[in-house]
Design a protein around this motif. Structure first.
Motif, PDB file in Angstrom:
ATOM      1  N   GLU A   1       0.830  -1.213   0.000  1.00  0.00           N
ATOM      2  CA  GLU A   1       0.000   0.000   0.000  1.00  0.00           C
ATOM      3  C   GLU A   1       0.866   1.266   0.000  1.00  0.00           C
ATOM      4  OE1 GLU A   1      -2.977  -0.361   3.103  1.00  0.00           O
ATOM      5  OE2 GLU A   1      -3.445  -2.398   2.431  1.00  0.00           O
ATOM      6  N   TYR A   2       1.957   1.212   0.768  1.00  0.00           N
ATOM      7  CA  TYR A   2       2.868   2.367   0.830  1.00  0.00           C
ATOM      8  C   TYR A   2       3.511   2.612  -0.544  1.00  0.00           C
ATOM      9  CZ  TYR A   2       6.620   5.342   2.756  1.00  0.00           C
ATOM     10  OH  TYR A   2       7.485   6.382   3.037  1.00  0.00           O
ATOM     11  N   ILE A   3       4.022   1.535  -1.154  1.00  0.00           N
ATOM     12  CA  ILE A   3       4.653   1.663  -2.474  1.00  0.00           C
ATOM     13  C   ILE A   3       3.638   2.170  -3.500  1.00  0.00           C
ATOM     14  CG2 ILE A   3       5.699   0.351  -4.389  1.00  0.00           C
ATOM     15  CD1 ILE A   3       7.015  -1.453  -2.156  1.00  0.00           C
TER      16      ILE A   3
ATOM     17  N   ASN B   1       1.064   4.086  -2.993  1.00  0.00           N
ATOM     18  CA  ASN B   1       0.838   5.519  -2.777  1.00  0.00           C
ATOM     19  C   ASN B   1       2.010   6.353  -3.301  1.00  0.00           C
ATOM     20  OD1 ASN B   1      -1.761   5.611  -1.671  1.00  0.00           O
ATOM     21  ND2 ASN B   1      -1.000   5.024   0.358  1.00  0.00           N
ATOM     22  N   LEU B   2       3.231   5.847  -3.129  1.00  0.00           N
ATOM     23  CA  LEU B   2       4.401   6.567  -3.634  1.00  0.00           C
ATOM     24  C   LEU B   2       4.419   6.581  -5.160  1.00  0.00           C
ATOM     25  CD1 LEU B   2       7.008   5.160  -1.096  1.00  0.00           C
ATOM     26  CD2 LEU B   2       6.576   7.601  -1.443  1.00  0.00           C
ATOM     27  N   VAL B   3       4.058   5.455  -5.761  1.00  0.00           N
ATOM     28  CA  VAL B   3       4.031   5.377  -7.234  1.00  0.00           C
ATOM     29  C   VAL B   3       2.971   6.343  -7.781  1.00  0.00           C
ATOM     30  CG1 VAL B   3       3.465   3.867  -9.187  1.00  0.00           C
ATOM     31  CG2 VAL B   3       4.994   3.052  -7.380  1.00  0.00           C
ATOM     32  N   LYS B   4       1.816   6.385  -7.106  1.00  0.00           N
ATOM     33  CA  LYS B   4       0.761   7.320  -7.532  1.00  0.00           C
ATOM     34  C   LYS B   4       1.250   8.764  -7.434  1.00  0.00           C
ATOM     35  CE  LYS B   4      -2.870   5.191  -5.512  1.00  0.00           C
ATOM     36  NZ  LYS B   4      -3.944   5.268  -4.516  1.00  0.00           N
ATOM     37  N   PHE B   5       1.927   9.072  -6.343  1.00  0.00           N
ATOM     38  CA  PHE B   5       2.468  10.420  -6.146  1.00  0.00           C
ATOM     39  C   PHE B   5       3.440  10.758  -7.280  1.00  0.00           C
ATOM     40  CE2 PHE B   5       5.056  13.782  -4.357  1.00  0.00           C
ATOM     41  CZ  PHE B   5       4.216  14.466  -3.493  1.00  0.00           C
TER      42      PHE B   5
END
Lengths: 283, 283
Positions: free
Chosen positions: A245-247, A249-253
């Protein structure tokens, strides 16, 4: 209660020893540790009154197990084998499911209480022990119903005197939730530290530019790999889920950045500012 | 030097005002801010002596520009248009290349000094201003050779009195390095906060389990999106590069977990522990 045995005289075990000794100077604190240097340090620092051996545990009124979670999983059944019918054994590990499972069918299961005091620092070893570490902190207690009534009472009396607030959960829920608020934070900090250190190899001056914001975000990357590797191993499934989930969110950012969608970036940050209210509740 | 104008009376502008006023009570501090509420607050808090208008800048000995970096980029040429030949204009933005470029060919380029004081907190607005914020902190100064000698001297005198340590870099190197030690830390914290908050929607009790480690790692997620969106926009290329490396490291960590390669995880963390020595140098 006269004889307390602390297995693992580091940050957590040593801090518990300090509080217990202060609150009840008449108690004898015995230390057991695989690391002879730590044991000697604990004695010099007066965290413990005496060194002890595993066989001495039969004299214990209370045993505190504060060692890496893989060692707890292995050792806990043997500890229960040795202690008396009236001994309370408490662990303080950052995972709970594997540990509870390891003693689920032990004939002395009722002598054990599974806990996770949410307290600590990024430091480790006897020198890291501090008085009052647990004051106003949360202590998560799992499967309390499996512990003998009078031993439950003994444990809660100690925790209350130390100033802790109790929360009761099952081990699976504990491991799932703690993966988000503790285990993921550690990975996030470790990988931030790694990324910046890798860059620094070629760019010597980079840390001259670092301020208190970087120091705060990366602080947990000072934590002990001896303690944290077994935690990640025991909580593998939950930790991988949080990492996914963290990765994501970072990829989306990153994609928002690449497509110049700075409105989305603004909203992401604005929504997350709500963390202010949440953090106000954390001591 | 008698008249200082502060454009943007928030955390940075307000803290500079506090230091300057303390060190030289005879100076008049004039405030300019697009946010009338902030301006009034700055007056009430005595950060500034008077409110001022843009046209008043012609009377300034020193202008401090401490507003979001996109506003600085737009406004800076107009500020230089208005000020006198003897005025020093300093910005304090977290990006330097776009801002330096915006005034590169301005006839009054020599009146401008590009700086980035590495100081701040996660709070913003006039109430966040604190005395001594810059003591022992690093101030990065870019293209000092493009500023008039006597104005260089004026600036350095102020910074030294405030207790800052100067570092000289070109704007491109600044933006590249600061992406690692500052901009990436903010994204890491914001996305950690987002991931946990998303989970919390279904799991109400999750924050009861959060301790000081989570609070520290996520602290920067309290930062202002108004300030940070333009920073990410101006430093897009460098920030995407750092994000790529950070995401790669997280993905590798996840793969180690998935393949039970806990030796690699141990080594990753052990190597990153070296951050301890680095952080000891950060104030």
């Amino acid at each position: 209660m006269r004889n307390i045995y602390i297995i693992g005289v580091g940050l957590i075990g040593g801090s518990i020893a300090k509080d217990v000794k202060k609150l009840n100077p008449g108690i004898s604190i015995h230390g057991i540790d695989a690391n002879e240097t730590h044991l000697q340090e604990a004695l010099t620092l007066k965290l413990i009154d005496k060194k002890a051996n595993f066989e001495d545990l039969k004299h214990a009124d209370l045993v505190i197990v504060s060692i890496p979670v893989d060692a707890t999983e292995t050792l806990l059944p043997h500890i229960l084998d040795v202690v008396s019918e009236d001994t309370l054994v408490i662990d303080s590990g950052s995972t709970k499911a594997s540990i509870c499972k390891a003693v689920a069918k032990h004939p002395k299961r009722r002598n054990f209480l599974a806990t996770h005091p949410i307290a600590g620092t990024e430091f480790s070893g006897p020198k890291a022990a501090v008085e009052g570490l647990f004051m106003n902190k949360t202590n998560i207690i799992c499967e309390i119903e499996k512990t003998a009534f009078k031993l439950q009472e003994r444990a809660l009396t100690i925790f209350k005197i130390m100033g802790m607030n109790m929360r009761y959960m099952n081990p699976e829920a504990h491991d799932k939730h703690i993966a988000y608020v503790s285990h993921l934070s550690h990975i996030s900090a470790f990988m931030l530290g790694k990324t910046v250190i890798e860059k620094e190899k070629n760019e010597r001056d980079i840390f001259d530019l670092a301020g208190s914001g970087f120091a705060s975000t990366v602080r947990l990357a000072k934590s002990s790999p001896h303690m944290w590797t077994p935690i990640f191993k025991q909580n593998k499934v939950n930790v991988i889920e949080t990492l996914d989930e963290y990765i994501n969110n970072l990829v989306k950012f990153k994609e928002f950045m690449q497509t110049d969608n700075f409105d989305a970036i603004f909203k992401d940050m604005e929504n997350t500012n709500h963390i202010k209210d949440i953090l106000n509740g954390i001591k």
